[in-house]
Design an enzyme around this catalytic site. Sequence first.
Site, PDB file in Angstrom:
ATOM      1  N   GLN A   1      -8.357  10.750   7.916  1.00  0.00           N
ATOM      2  CA  GLN A   1      -7.056  11.442   7.913  1.00  0.00           C
ATOM      3  C   GLN A   1      -6.876  12.267   6.631  1.00  0.00           C
ATOM      4  OE1 GLN A   1      -3.242   9.789   9.571  1.00  0.00           O
ATOM      5  NE2 GLN A   1      -2.865   9.354   7.426  1.00  0.00           N
TER       6      GLN A   1
ATOM      7  N   GLN B   1       0.838  11.259  17.930  1.00  0.00           N
ATOM      8  CA  GLN B   1      -0.469  10.856  17.425  1.00  0.00           C
ATOM      9  C   GLN B   1      -0.992   9.572  18.069  1.00  0.00           C
ATOM     10  OE1 GLN B   1       1.034  10.442  13.268  1.00  0.00           O
ATOM     11  NE2 GLN B   1      -0.373   8.699  13.163  1.00  0.00           N
TER      12      GLN B   1
ATOM     13  N   GLY C   1       0.838  -1.208   0.000  1.00  0.00           N
ATOM     14  CA  GLY C   1       0.000   0.000   0.000  1.00  0.00           C
ATOM     15  C   GLY C   1       0.866   1.248   0.000  1.00  0.00           C
ATOM     16  N   HIS C   2       1.881   1.268   0.860  1.00  0.00           N
ATOM     17  CA  HIS C   2       2.816   2.395   0.882  1.00  0.00           C
ATOM     18  C   HIS C   2       3.531   2.504  -0.475  1.00  0.00           C
ATOM     19  CE1 HIS C   2       2.902   1.358   5.363  1.00  0.00           C
ATOM     20  NE2 HIS C   2       2.528   2.605   5.375  1.00  0.00           N
TER      21      HIS C   2
HETATM   22  P1  AMP Z   1       1.051   4.915   7.780  1.00  0.00           P
HETATM   23  O1  AMP Z   1       2.451   4.447   7.640  1.00  0.00           O
HETATM   24  O2  AMP Z   1       0.101   3.862   8.252  1.00  0.00           O
HETATM   25  O3  AMP Z   1       0.943   6.209   8.548  1.00  0.00           O
HETATM   26  O4  AMP Z   1       0.544   5.251   6.315  1.00  0.00           O
HETATM   27  C1  AMP Z   1       1.258   6.111   5.469  1.00  0.00           C
HETATM   28  C2  AMP Z   1       0.407   6.393   4.243  1.00  0.00           C
HETATM   29  O5  AMP Z   1       0.127   5.172   3.571  1.00  0.00           O
HETATM   30  C3  AMP Z   1      -0.954   7.031   4.592  1.00  0.00           C
HETATM   31  O6  AMP Z   1      -1.285   8.029   3.637  1.00  0.00           O
HETATM   32  C4  AMP Z   1      -1.881   5.842   4.501  1.00  0.00           C
HETATM   33  O7  AMP Z   1      -3.220   6.193   4.224  1.00  0.00           O
HETATM   34  C5  AMP Z   1      -1.270   5.069   3.348  1.00  0.00           C
HETATM   35  N1  AMP Z   1      -1.701   3.666   3.400  1.00  0.00           N
HETATM   36  C6  AMP Z   1      -1.718   2.850   4.494  1.00  0.00           C
HETATM   37  N2  AMP Z   1      -2.246   1.651   4.164  1.00  0.00           N
HETATM   38  C7  AMP Z   1      -2.559   1.709   2.837  1.00  0.00           C
HETATM   39  C8  AMP Z   1      -3.140   0.784   1.914  1.00  0.00           C
HETATM   40  N3  AMP Z   1      -3.502  -0.443   2.288  1.00  0.00           N
HETATM   41  N4  AMP Z   1      -3.313   1.175   0.637  1.00  0.00           N
HETATM   42  C9  AMP Z   1      -2.944   2.436   0.242  1.00  0.00           C
HETATM   43  N5  AMP Z   1      -2.394   3.354   1.061  1.00  0.00           N
HETATM   44  C10 AMP Z   1      -2.206   2.991   2.345  1.00  0.00           C
END
Ligand code: AMP
Length: 284
Positions: free
Chosen positions: A155, A61, A36-37
């Site tokens: 968010q 946070q 996802g990232h």
């Molecule tokens: P985090 O590391 O969880 O703070 O996420 C960093 C970024 O990755 C944020 O913009 C999240 O929304 C995005 N993100 C997290 N999980 C996914 C996913 N499964 N698909 C797409 N983007 C994601």
Amino acid sequence: MIICKEISELSQYIYACKKEGRPVGFVPTMGALHDGHVSLITASKAKSLFTICSIFVNPTQFNDPKDFEKYPVTIDIDIEKLYGAGCDLLFLPSVNEIYPNGTKPQKHYDIGYIENLLDGKYRPGHFQGVCQVVERLLDIVMPDELFLGQKDYQQCMVLTKLVELMNKKGWIKINICPTLREADGLAMSSRNMRLNKEERQTATTIFKALTYLKEHIYQLPVDTLQQHAHDMLTANGFKPDYVTIADATTLMPLEKIEKNTKAVALIAAFLNEVRLIDNMILTD
Ligand code: AMP
């Protein structure tokens, strides 16, 4: 890929980009990277932006200190993934670099009613902490485009508001990218690493509940649907914080679906120690 731990070093690359007229794309993360990232990095690279990813587990946070302590850290694997994705620069700051005056909030971000809804209600202070770190990161990175995941639906709305509050609307383009899922539908999340084998299987119930809501959105009343989805979760051992059908633009809870309503379902639920969130647009 360039790796910078200090702002002074990072700034040299940013100024070089500005001088050359090369736009910067920014993907802020808390690490423990998954596909996802990576999809956010790919989206930025697809626009030929100089792509900067930050990894910073932001202490301000986390309303629950245990959740912060247990947040997965996999930095070596993360670096490999970023190399693979063609990321140009990784910013890997320390807490001191981000918060030289300490982590205590310096101000209140007036993000409006959204602060007290859903995750705002169940994680008091969470979105203030998110705004605190993202404002700091945007001031440091000065990106032209920001890449966020729809996985964190609320968010995305909070950060859109933050960019407005910072008077950067029109300067920073926000790209909201689709949620990447595992083959069985579970939304990819760093927190999935904390699930044991059995919990990992059960975790798909969230996706099943969202899919159920999407399939029945025009057939049953909103409160009945929410109750059914809630029951699906509790029957599988989840403790839901919320199961809500809301207006996709405002996030205000919906009582009924009308012809032009754009609805989103949002779920946050604990599976033992691990809190998972997901969402799905329900209407066409
Ligand atoms: P985090 O590391 O969880 O703070 O996420 C960093 C970024 O990755 C944020 O913009 C999240 O929304 C995005 N993100 C997290 N999980 C996914 C996913 N499964 N698909 C797409 N983007 C994601």
